[in-house]
Design a protein around this motif. Structure first.
Motif, PDB file in Angstrom:
ATOM      1  N   PHE A 224     -34.462  51.627  12.600  1.00 59.57           N
ATOM      2  CA  PHE A 224     -34.463  52.711  11.630  1.00 59.57           C
ATOM      3  C   PHE A 224     -34.640  54.040  12.349  1.00 59.57           C
ATOM      4  CE2 PHE A 224     -35.343  49.148   8.964  1.00 59.57           C
ATOM      5  CZ  PHE A 224     -34.997  49.500   7.667  1.00 59.57           C
ATOM      6  N   THR A 225     -33.837  55.012  11.944  1.00 63.25           N
ATOM      7  CA  THR A 225     -34.023  56.399  12.375  1.00 63.25           C
ATOM      8  C   THR A 225     -34.077  57.254  11.119  1.00 63.25           C
ATOM      9  OG1 THR A 225     -32.782  55.981  14.414  1.00 63.25           O
ATOM     10  CG2 THR A 225     -33.139  58.282  13.783  1.00 63.25           C
ATOM     11  N   ILE A 226     -35.188  57.960  10.938  1.00 64.30           N
ATOM     12  CA  ILE A 226     -35.428  58.693   9.696  1.00 64.30           C
ATOM     13  C   ILE A 226     -35.743  60.145  10.024  1.00 64.30           C
ATOM     14  CG2 ILE A 226     -36.892  58.868   7.634  1.00 64.30           C
ATOM     15  CD1 ILE A 226     -37.441  55.854   7.944  1.00 64.30           C
ATOM     16  N   ARG A 227     -35.094  61.069   9.317  1.00 61.16           N
ATOM     17  CA  ARG A 227     -35.365  62.496   9.449  1.00 61.16           C
ATOM     18  C   ARG A 227     -35.816  63.046   8.103  1.00 61.16           C
ATOM     19  NH1 ARG A 227     -33.053  64.766  14.133  1.00 61.16           N
ATOM     20  NH2 ARG A 227     -31.643  63.353  15.247  1.00 61.16           N
ATOM     21  N   GLY A 228     -36.758  63.953   8.149  1.00 58.38           N
ATOM     22  CA  GLY A 228     -37.235  64.545   6.911  1.00 58.38           C
ATOM     23  C   GLY A 228     -38.550  65.266   7.117  1.00 58.38           C
ATOM     24  N   GLU A 229     -39.247  65.496   5.994  1.00 58.47           N
ATOM     25  CA  GLU A 229     -40.506  66.233   6.015  1.00 58.47           C
ATOM     26  C   GLU A 229     -41.693  65.286   5.874  1.00 58.47           C
ATOM     27  OE1 GLU A 229     -40.390  69.151   2.936  1.00 58.47           O
ATOM     28  OE2 GLU A 229     -38.551  70.112   3.670  1.00 58.47           O
ATOM     29  N   ASN A 230     -42.781  65.653   6.525  1.00 57.91           N
ATOM     30  CA  ASN A 230     -44.053  64.947   6.364  1.00 57.91           C
ATOM     31  C   ASN A 230     -43.926  63.447   6.639  1.00 57.91           C
ATOM     32  OD1 ASN A 230     -46.816  64.819   5.814  1.00 57.91           O
ATOM     33  ND2 ASN A 230     -46.487  64.393   3.635  1.00 57.91           N
ATOM     34  N   LEU A 231     -43.324  63.123   7.784  1.00 56.45           N
ATOM     35  CA  LEU A 231     -43.097  61.708   8.119  1.00 56.45           C
ATOM     36  C   LEU A 231     -44.280  61.081   8.836  1.00 56.45           C
ATOM     37  CD1 LEU A 231     -39.390  61.912   9.388  1.00 56.45           C
ATOM     38  CD2 LEU A 231     -40.207  61.283   7.101  1.00 56.45           C
ATOM     39  N   ASN A 232     -45.062  61.892   9.504  1.00 55.38           N
ATOM     40  CA  ASN A 232     -46.156  61.358  10.316  1.00 55.38           C
ATOM     41  C   ASN A 232     -47.469  61.329   9.535  1.00 55.38           C
ATOM     42  OD1 ASN A 232     -44.502  61.064  12.653  1.00 55.38           O
ATOM     43  ND2 ASN A 232     -44.658  63.270  13.003  1.00 55.38           N
ATOM     44  N   ASN A 233     -47.425  60.675   8.374  1.00 58.52           N
ATOM     45  CA  ASN A 233     -48.595  60.652   7.493  1.00 58.52           C
ATOM     46  C   ASN A 233     -49.242  59.273   7.386  1.00 58.52           C
ATOM     47  OD1 ASN A 233     -46.688  59.295   6.030  1.00 58.52           O
ATOM     48  ND2 ASN A 233     -46.391  60.892   4.496  1.00 58.52           N
ATOM     49  N   GLY A 234     -48.844  58.360   8.293  1.00 57.59           N
ATOM     50  CA  GLY A 234     -49.449  57.033   8.293  1.00 57.59           C
ATOM     51  C   GLY A 234     -48.814  56.033   7.356  1.00 57.59           C
ATOM     52  N   LYS A 235     -47.837  56.452   6.570  1.00 55.17           N
ATOM     53  CA  LYS A 235     -47.225  55.536   5.599  1.00 55.17           C
ATOM     54  C   LYS A 235     -46.426  54.417   6.271  1.00 55.17           C
ATOM     55  CE  LYS A 235     -46.945  58.751   1.705  1.00 55.17           C
ATOM     56  NZ  LYS A 235     -46.067  59.420   0.718  1.00 55.17           N
ATOM     57  N   PHE A 236     -45.992  54.670   7.499  1.00 55.27           N
ATOM     58  CA  PHE A 236     -45.183  53.670   8.192  1.00 55.27           C
ATOM     59  C   PHE A 236     -46.030  52.762   9.088  1.00 55.27           C
ATOM     60  CE2 PHE A 236     -42.067  56.935   7.140  1.00 55.27           C
ATOM     61  CZ  PHE A 236     -41.015  56.166   6.641  1.00 55.27           C
ATOM     62  N   ASP A 237     -47.336  52.864   8.984  1.00 54.96           N
ATOM     63  CA  ASP A 237     -48.209  51.993   9.776  1.00 54.96           C
ATOM     64  C   ASP A 237     -48.388  50.660   9.050  1.00 54.96           C
ATOM     65  OD1 ASP A 237     -48.485  54.037  11.614  1.00 54.96           O
ATOM     66  OD2 ASP A 237     -50.287  54.839  10.646  1.00 54.96           O
ATOM     67  N   ILE A 238     -47.308  49.864   9.004  1.00 52.30           N
ATOM     68  CA  ILE A 238     -47.332  48.597   8.275  1.00 52.30           C
ATOM     69  C   ILE A 238     -46.910  47.469   9.205  1.00 52.30           C
ATOM     70  CG2 ILE A 238     -46.819  49.734   6.075  1.00 52.30           C
ATOM     71  CD1 ILE A 238     -43.957  48.624   6.322  1.00 52.30           C
ATOM     72  N   GLU A 239     -47.204  46.237   8.794  1.00 53.06           N
ATOM     73  CA  GLU A 239     -46.831  45.056   9.576  1.00 53.06           C
ATOM     74  C   GLU A 239     -45.313  44.939   9.666  1.00 53.06           C
ATOM     75  OE1 GLU A 239     -47.573  40.198   9.577  1.00 53.06           O
ATOM     76  OE2 GLU A 239     -48.459  41.469   8.018  1.00 53.06           O
ATOM     77  N   GLY A 240     -44.831  44.599  10.830  1.00 51.64           N
ATOM     78  CA  GLY A 240     -43.392  44.413  11.033  1.00 51.64           C
ATOM     79  C   GLY A 240     -42.736  45.556  11.770  1.00 51.64           C
ATOM     80  N   ILE A 241     -43.429  46.690  11.859  1.00 50.97           N
ATOM     81  CA  ILE A 241     -42.876  47.849  12.559  1.00 50.97           C
ATOM     82  C   ILE A 241     -43.383  47.870  13.996  1.00 50.97           C
ATOM     83  CG2 ILE A 241     -43.012  50.366  12.760  1.00 50.97           C
ATOM     84  CD1 ILE A 241     -42.678  50.597   9.806  1.00 50.97           C
ATOM     85  N   THR A 242     -42.447  48.037  14.929  1.00 50.43           N
ATOM     86  CA  THR A 242     -42.792  48.127  16.350  1.00 50.43           C
ATOM     87  C   THR A 242     -41.946  49.214  16.990  1.00 50.43           C
ATOM     88  OG1 THR A 242     -41.161  46.409  16.842  1.00 50.43           O
ATOM     89  CG2 THR A 242     -43.447  45.695  16.584  1.00 50.43           C
ATOM     90  N   ASN A 243     -42.285  49.546  18.237  1.00 45.59           N
ATOM     91  CA  ASN A 243     -41.523  50.510  19.022  1.00 45.59           C
ATOM     92  C   ASN A 243     -41.393  51.863  18.304  1.00 45.59           C
ATOM     93  OD1 ASN A 243     -40.213  50.820  21.553  1.00 45.59           O
ATOM     94  ND2 ASN A 243     -38.222  50.829  20.540  1.00 45.59           N
ATOM     95  N   MET A 244     -42.447  52.288  17.655  1.00 41.31           N
ATOM     96  CA  MET A 244     -42.443  53.542  16.896  1.00 41.31           C
ATOM     97  C   MET A 244     -42.379  54.748  17.835  1.00 41.31           C
ATOM     98  SD  MET A 244     -42.671  55.214  13.992  1.00 41.31           S
ATOM     99  CE  MET A 244     -43.362  54.162  12.703  1.00 41.31           C
ATOM    100  N   LYS A 245     -41.463  55.656  17.529  1.00 41.39           N
ATOM    101  CA  LYS A 245     -41.344  56.921  18.253  1.00 41.39           C
ATOM    102  C   LYS A 245     -41.365  58.048  17.234  1.00 41.39           C
ATOM    103  CE  LYS A 245     -38.658  54.840  22.005  1.00 41.39           C
ATOM    104  NZ  LYS A 245     -37.359  54.823  22.732  1.00 41.39           N
ATOM    105  N   ARG A 246     -42.232  59.035  17.457  1.00 41.88           N
ATOM    106  CA  ARG A 246     -42.436  60.099  16.464  1.00 41.88           C
ATOM    107  C   ARG A 246     -42.111  61.467  17.058  1.00 41.88           C
ATOM    108  NH1 ARG A 246     -46.027  57.898  12.398  1.00 41.88           N
ATOM    109  NH2 ARG A 246     -47.051  55.994  13.135  1.00 41.88           N
TER     110      ARG A 246
END
Length: 290
Positions: A224-246
């Motif tokens: 997944f590659t996502i662009r937008g506002e207020n993305l770094n708010n912890g909502k994507f800290d869920i099971e199944g997500i790896t290799n996160m780049k912010r």
């Protein structure tokens, strides 16, 4: 019955490793994938099994015979499409294909006409006047004109447009249904997934995994590659997500699991763009084998 058997196949160029201790079998009637990043050792392995270059150690048996000792006999029933295509520029396509056909103990004229029509290849043109994609079509026809029992394809789709790629895949499936075994080398995971029953993964000249394609698809990640506002708010800290780049306005990550979880999160965000794709082989290697 095994059509190909690798036994500790090793090839060194001086001190440089091409491939080392390759051990696996390809069964009769399989479409077998051979995948890895560019420079991983795929072409070296293939050229060694065809006795185009000689191994440093180990053996390859094809049709139950040593590929080096019985190379000329074995190649009568092998169709090979190399990753790089080089021909006599001034020859016409039909003359080149008839010259190739003369090496086999069978009449290939009708087969040449069928394959050329199927691949939309003009037989009257000279090689030097062809685009790279059309030269690739010549290679495909040349590799299949004698109805081989074993088809070896090394990066076969480079240069082909998407429509022609699909026609080529359909042609390979047709040959497989007639009984041909296919050894398909690529660095594009989606191609291998579309065609193959099993797959061997090679990295830095060594086999790191041999998998059933159905199981590999089940285990596959999405990128997944996502662009937008207020993305770094912890909502994507869920099971199944790896290799996160912010970054400030962009995040990217791998996800394995129920994709609806991601859809639910992004539905409440203000996005400018979202891309969902398969990771490249290089990214998968980094993720699994780093």
């Amino acid at each position: 019955m095994n059509i190909i058997e690798f036994k500790d196949l090793t090839k060194y160029y001086g001190k440089v490793k091409g491939c080392e201790n390759i051990n696996f079998e390809v069964k009769e009637g399989e479409i077998f994938g051979f995948i890895g990043p560019n420079g991983a050792g795929k072409s070296t392995t293939i050229r060694t099994m065809l006795s185009l270059i000689y191994p440093t150690n180990g053996t390859v048996d094809i049709f139950g015979k040593d590929a080096i000792k019985h190379g000329s006999e074995i190649r009568q029933d092998i169709g090979y499409l190399p990753s790089e295509i080089f021909y006599y520029d001034r020859m016409k396509v039909i003359d080149l294909l008839r010259y190739s056909a003369s090496f086999y103990n069978r009449d290939c004229e009708e087969r040449i006409q069928y394959l050329a029509e199927y691949m939309e290849l003009d037989l009257t043109r000279r090689i030097q006047d062809l685009s790279y994609g059309n030269k690739k079509k010549v290679g495909i026809v040349q590799g299949l004109l004698h109805s081989p029992k074993l088809i070896i394809l090394d990066e076969p789709t480079s240069g082909l447009d998407p429509l022609m790629q699909q026609k080529f895949f359909n042609l390979i499936k047709e040959e497989n249904k007639k009984g041909a075994t296919v050894f398909f080398s690529s660095h594009i995971l989606s191609e291998v997934q579309q065609l193959c029953n099993r797959v061997a993964i090679i990295k830095e000249g060594e086999i790191v995994s041999i998998q059933d394609m159905k199981e590999m698809k089940k285990d596959n990640y999405k990128k997944f590659t996502i662009r937008g506002e207020n993305l770094n708010n912890g909502k994507f800290d869920i099971e199944g997500i790896t290799n996160m780049k912010r970054r400030d306005d962009k995040i990217s990550f791998f996800f394995k699991g129920d994709v609806n979880k991601i859809v639910k999160i992004v539905s409440n965000l203000k996005l400018t763009d979202i891309t969902i794709e398969e990771p490249t082989l290089e990214e998968i290697f980094m993720h699994y084998y780093e």
